[in-house]
Design a protein around this motif. Structure first.
Motif, PDB file in Angstrom:
ATOM      1  N   PHE A   1       0.821  -1.209   0.000  1.00  0.00           N
ATOM      2  CA  PHE A   1       0.000   0.000   0.000  1.00  0.00           C
ATOM      3  C   PHE A   1       0.856   1.260   0.000  1.00  0.00           C
ATOM      4  O   PHE A   1       0.572   2.221  -0.710  1.00  0.00           O
ATOM      5  CB  PHE A   1      -0.940   0.033   1.204  1.00  0.00           C
ATOM      6  CG  PHE A   1      -2.142  -0.844   1.045  1.00  0.00           C
ATOM      7  CD1 PHE A   1      -2.946  -0.754  -0.083  1.00  0.00           C
ATOM      8  CD2 PHE A   1      -2.483  -1.753   2.029  1.00  0.00           C
ATOM      9  CE1 PHE A   1      -4.064  -1.554  -0.239  1.00  0.00           C
ATOM     10  CE2 PHE A   1      -3.600  -2.564   1.889  1.00  0.00           C
ATOM     11  CZ  PHE A   1      -4.389  -2.461   0.757  1.00  0.00           C
ATOM     12  N   PHE A   2       1.910   1.263   0.798  1.00  0.00           N
ATOM     13  CA  PHE A   2       2.727   2.469   0.924  1.00  0.00           C
ATOM     14  C   PHE A   2       3.638   2.703  -0.271  1.00  0.00           C
ATOM     15  O   PHE A   2       4.026   3.830  -0.542  1.00  0.00           O
ATOM     16  CB  PHE A   2       3.555   2.427   2.208  1.00  0.00           C
ATOM     17  CG  PHE A   2       2.728   2.569   3.449  1.00  0.00           C
ATOM     18  CD1 PHE A   2       1.825   3.614   3.591  1.00  0.00           C
ATOM     19  CD2 PHE A   2       2.836   1.664   4.476  1.00  0.00           C
ATOM     20  CE1 PHE A   2       1.043   3.749   4.725  1.00  0.00           C
ATOM     21  CE2 PHE A   2       2.062   1.792   5.623  1.00  0.00           C
ATOM     22  CZ  PHE A   2       1.173   2.833   5.741  1.00  0.00           C
ATOM     23  N   THR A   3       4.015   1.651  -0.982  1.00  0.00           N
ATOM     24  CA  THR A   3       4.940   1.807  -2.112  1.00  0.00           C
ATOM     25  C   THR A   3       4.257   1.521  -3.441  1.00  0.00           C
ATOM     26  O   THR A   3       4.929   1.268  -4.441  1.00  0.00           O
ATOM     27  CB  THR A   3       6.154   0.876  -1.944  1.00  0.00           C
ATOM     28  OG1 THR A   3       5.708  -0.474  -1.878  1.00  0.00           O
ATOM     29  CG2 THR A   3       6.952   1.231  -0.706  1.00  0.00           C
ATOM     30  N   PHE A   4       2.957   1.539  -3.454  1.00  0.00           N
ATOM     31  CA  PHE A   4       2.158   1.382  -4.675  1.00  0.00           C
ATOM     32  C   PHE A   4       2.414   0.053  -5.384  1.00  0.00           C
ATOM     33  O   PHE A   4       2.496  -0.008  -6.603  1.00  0.00           O
ATOM     34  CB  PHE A   4       2.389   2.555  -5.626  1.00  0.00           C
ATOM     35  CG  PHE A   4       2.073   3.880  -5.011  1.00  0.00           C
ATOM     36  CD1 PHE A   4       0.764   4.214  -4.712  1.00  0.00           C
ATOM     37  CD2 PHE A   4       3.079   4.768  -4.701  1.00  0.00           C
ATOM     38  CE1 PHE A   4       0.464   5.434  -4.118  1.00  0.00           C
ATOM     39  CE2 PHE A   4       2.781   5.980  -4.110  1.00  0.00           C
ATOM     40  CZ  PHE A   4       1.485   6.315  -3.818  1.00  0.00           C
ATOM     41  N   GLY A   5       2.583  -1.015  -4.629  1.00  0.00           N
ATOM     42  CA  GLY A   5       2.619  -2.356  -5.200  1.00  0.00           C
ATOM     43  C   GLY A   5       3.977  -2.905  -5.563  1.00  0.00           C
ATOM     44  O   GLY A   5       4.064  -4.005  -6.098  1.00  0.00           O
ATOM     45  N   SER A   6       5.053  -2.200  -5.297  1.00  0.00           N
ATOM     46  CA  SER A   6       6.366  -2.722  -5.697  1.00  0.00           C
ATOM     47  C   SER A   6       6.772  -4.000  -4.954  1.00  0.00           C
ATOM     48  O   SER A   6       7.487  -4.815  -5.534  1.00  0.00           O
ATOM     49  CB  SER A   6       7.437  -1.655  -5.555  1.00  0.00           C
ATOM     50  OG  SER A   6       7.558  -1.237  -4.228  1.00  0.00           O
ATOM     51  N   PRO A   7       6.357  -4.234  -3.702  1.00  0.00           N
ATOM     52  CA  PRO A   7       6.696  -5.509  -3.073  1.00  0.00           C
ATOM     53  C   PRO A   7       6.043  -6.717  -3.743  1.00  0.00           C
ATOM     54  O   PRO A   7       6.477  -7.838  -3.555  1.00  0.00           O
ATOM     55  CB  PRO A   7       6.210  -5.363  -1.629  1.00  0.00           C
ATOM     56  CG  PRO A   7       6.260  -3.917  -1.376  1.00  0.00           C
ATOM     57  CD  PRO A   7       5.884  -3.285  -2.685  1.00  0.00           C
ATOM     58  N   VAL A   8       5.020  -6.485  -4.524  1.00  0.00           N
ATOM     59  CA  VAL A   8       4.385  -7.588  -5.246  1.00  0.00           C
ATOM     60  C   VAL A   8       5.380  -8.193  -6.227  1.00  0.00           C
ATOM     61  O   VAL A   8       5.431  -9.409  -6.407  1.00  0.00           O
ATOM     62  CB  VAL A   8       3.101  -7.101  -5.947  1.00  0.00           C
ATOM     63  CG1 VAL A   8       2.505  -8.179  -6.819  1.00  0.00           C
ATOM     64  CG2 VAL A   8       2.091  -6.632  -4.924  1.00  0.00           C
ATOM     65  N   VAL A   9       6.206  -7.353  -6.847  1.00  0.00           N
ATOM     66  CA  VAL A   9       7.248  -7.847  -7.754  1.00  0.00           C
ATOM     67  C   VAL A   9       8.237  -8.710  -6.984  1.00  0.00           C
ATOM     68  O   VAL A   9       8.636  -9.787  -7.441  1.00  0.00           O
ATOM     69  CB  VAL A   9       7.962  -6.667  -8.446  1.00  0.00           C
ATOM     70  CG1 VAL A   9       9.121  -7.143  -9.293  1.00  0.00           C
ATOM     71  CG2 VAL A   9       6.981  -5.851  -9.265  1.00  0.00           C
ATOM     72  N   LEU A  10       8.644  -8.261  -5.808  1.00  0.00           N
ATOM     73  CA  LEU A  10       9.541  -9.049  -4.961  1.00  0.00           C
ATOM     74  C   LEU A  10       8.893 -10.360  -4.551  1.00  0.00           C
ATOM     75  O   LEU A  10       9.540 -11.411  -4.562  1.00  0.00           O
ATOM     76  CB  LEU A  10       9.918  -8.244  -3.713  1.00  0.00           C
ATOM     77  CG  LEU A  10      10.760  -8.964  -2.672  1.00  0.00           C
ATOM     78  CD1 LEU A  10      12.134  -9.284  -3.228  1.00  0.00           C
ATOM     79  CD2 LEU A  10      10.861  -8.130  -1.419  1.00  0.00           C
ATOM     80  N   TYR A  11       7.610 -10.315  -4.230  1.00  0.00           N
ATOM     81  CA  TYR A  11       6.883 -11.521  -3.841  1.00  0.00           C
ATOM     82  C   TYR A  11       6.894 -12.541  -4.970  1.00  0.00           C
ATOM     83  O   TYR A  11       7.177 -13.713  -4.763  1.00  0.00           O
ATOM     84  CB  TYR A  11       5.443 -11.150  -3.468  1.00  0.00           C
ATOM     85  CG  TYR A  11       4.632 -12.309  -2.950  1.00  0.00           C
ATOM     86  CD1 TYR A  11       4.611 -12.596  -1.602  1.00  0.00           C
ATOM     87  CD2 TYR A  11       3.896 -13.115  -3.809  1.00  0.00           C
ATOM     88  CE1 TYR A  11       3.863 -13.654  -1.109  1.00  0.00           C
ATOM     89  CE2 TYR A  11       3.150 -14.168  -3.337  1.00  0.00           C
ATOM     90  CZ  TYR A  11       3.144 -14.432  -1.986  1.00  0.00           C
ATOM     91  OH  TYR A  11       2.412 -15.486  -1.523  1.00  0.00           O
TER      92      TYR A  11
END
Length: 72
Positions: free
Chosen positions: A39-49
């Motif tokens: 939520f705070f980084t606009f979805g960038s951890p989804v790429v890491l996931y």
């Protein structure tokens, strides 16, 4: 309904479970961290996931393919 829930948790949360076990955190806190970071980084951890999920599947496939060092 229970089979569907078990399947989703096994397939989609395997990364959070593996990270939690490896780092010594509870799985739910790792999941919440991913959600809040998304939520705070606009979805960038989804790429890491997805990258971690891909890497875990590659490692699992390599282990299944060759069980010992001496197998050719």
């Amino acid at each position: 309904m229970r089979k569907l829930t078990d399947f989703i948790e096994k397939q989609s949360f395997g990364v959070c479970n593996a990270l939690g076990n490896r780092l010594g955190f509870s799985t739910s806190s790792v999941r919440l961290s991913f959600i809040y970071a998304s939520f705070f980084t606009f979805g960038s951890p989804v790429v890491l996931y997805f990258a971690l999920a891909f890497w875990m599947n590659v490692r699992r496939a390599l282990r299944r393919q060759r069980s010992t060092v001496w197998d050719l």
